[in-house]
Design a protein around this motif. Structure first.
Motif, mmCIF file in Angstrom:
data_model
loop_
_atom_site.group_PDB
_atom_site.id
_atom_site.type_symbol
_atom_site.label_atom_id
_atom_site.label_comp_id
_atom_site.label_asym_id
_atom_site.label_seq_id
_atom_site.Cartn_x
_atom_site.Cartn_y
_atom_site.Cartn_z
ATOM 1 N N ALA A 66 -2.813 2.206 6.053
ATOM 2 C CA ALA A 66 -2.047 0.954 6.089
ATOM 3 C C ALA A 66 -2.667 -0.106 6.996
ATOM 4 O O ALA A 66 -2.395 -1.285 6.833
ATOM 5 N N CYS A 67 -3.454 0.290 7.978
ATOM 6 C CA CYS A 67 -4.105 -0.725 8.816
ATOM 7 C C CYS A 67 -5.551 -0.302 9.061
ATOM 8 O O CYS A 67 -5.965 0.803 8.689
ATOM 9 N N THR A 68 -6.304 -1.173 9.711
ATOM 10 C CA THR A 68 -7.752 -0.929 9.840
ATOM 11 C C THR A 68 -8.088 0.209 10.804
ATOM 12 O O THR A 68 -9.232 0.652 10.854
ATOM 13 N N LEU A 69 -7.098 0.683 11.583
ATOM 14 C CA LEU A 69 -7.408 1.775 12.527
ATOM 15 C C LEU A 69 -7.854 3.043 11.792
ATOM 16 O O LEU A 69 -8.526 3.889 12.371
ATOM 17 N N CYS A 70 -7.519 3.140 10.513
ATOM 18 C CA CYS A 70 -7.941 4.327 9.747
ATOM 19 C C CYS A 70 -9.461 4.359 9.602
ATOM 20 O O CYS A 70 -10.048 5.407 9.380
#
Ligand code: URA
Length: 236
Positions: A66-70
């Motif tokens: 869901a966010c760029t931290l992945c």
């Protein structure tokens, strides 16, 4: 992922978070129409045993993009502890050590948290520990609002599954999210709060206490609210 898709996913997660609390209407208005096949999933989330629910949430977290931290994480860090814990600790976000291991609070701050838990007459494996974010922000920067928005539905579902008797918010990001009050930590600690009816204690983050040992006494003062409920041992 496009902006619209990210917003749609974030909204869907919020609706799931509300559903986990049994909230399907706000001011009488349905929060969202149920897409086909969705009903079965929400009822599974609301009625399962805590261990199964937490495991299912952890599986979803592991697959979350869901966010760029992945893109920069080594491991997701869903949470650790007793699925029947009456006391829940909520920190900020995994750091380097936690990202490498997939478990919250295993570094230096975690060792101090273990001591705090021990001083309360409890043990790490008898409480539950998690964070606002389930993935490490690069260089341990502060979580940004989009990351908090896309990740906190997981936390809300974890709390709904655990049904703890008390929650301890460690540090400002956790305190700010759980109280819903955007204020400095100094203004949030020492006051009565609740999270959807569950008593909530706000205190310093262990990493702050490592840098400012003089604040340990104030932290202990905050935790007297926990001692009053749990006495000097784990609730059976
Ligand atoms: N700091 C946090 O807020 N969480 C962790 O898991 C580790 C350090």
């Amino acid at each position: 992922m496009g902006d619209r898709e990210a917003v749609a996913r974030s909204l869907a997660r919020h609706i799931e978070g509300l559903a986990a609390w049994g909230i399907d209407r706000i001011h009488g208005i349905p929060v969202a129409p149920s897409p086909p096949g969705r009903e079965a999933q929400s009822s599974r989330v609301e009625t399962g045993d805590a261990e199964g629910l937490l495991a299912a949430i952890a599986t979803e977290i592991a697959a979350c993009t869901a966010c760029t931290l992945c893109e920069t994480r080594n491991h997701t860090v869903p949470g650790v502890g007793d699925s029947h814990a009456a006391l829940l600790f909520v920190g900020e976000a995994p750091g380097r050590d936690e990202d490498l291991v997939g478990e919250p609070f295993v570094g230096q701050a975690g060792q101090l948290l273990d001591k705090i838990i021990g001083a309360l007459g409890l043990r790490r494996d008898r409480v539950y520990i998690t964070n606002i974010l389930k993935c490490r922000p690069p260089r341990n920067r502060d979580p940004n609002p989009e990351e908090v928005a896309s990740c906190t539905p997981f936390l809300e579902r974890q709390i709904s599954a655990l049904r703890p008797r008390m929650i301890v918010a460690l540090g400002r990001p956790a305190a700010r999210y759980l109280t819903g009050i955007d204020a400095p930590l100094a203004r949030l600690r020492g006051r009565d709060h609740d999270f959807h009816g569950t008593p909530l204690v706000v205190t310093y983050h262990p990493a702050y206490l490592l840098r400012n040992p003089a604040a340990k006494a104030k932290c202990w003062q905050d935790l007297q609210a926990v001692v009053r409920v749990f006495g000097n041992g784990p609730p059976e």
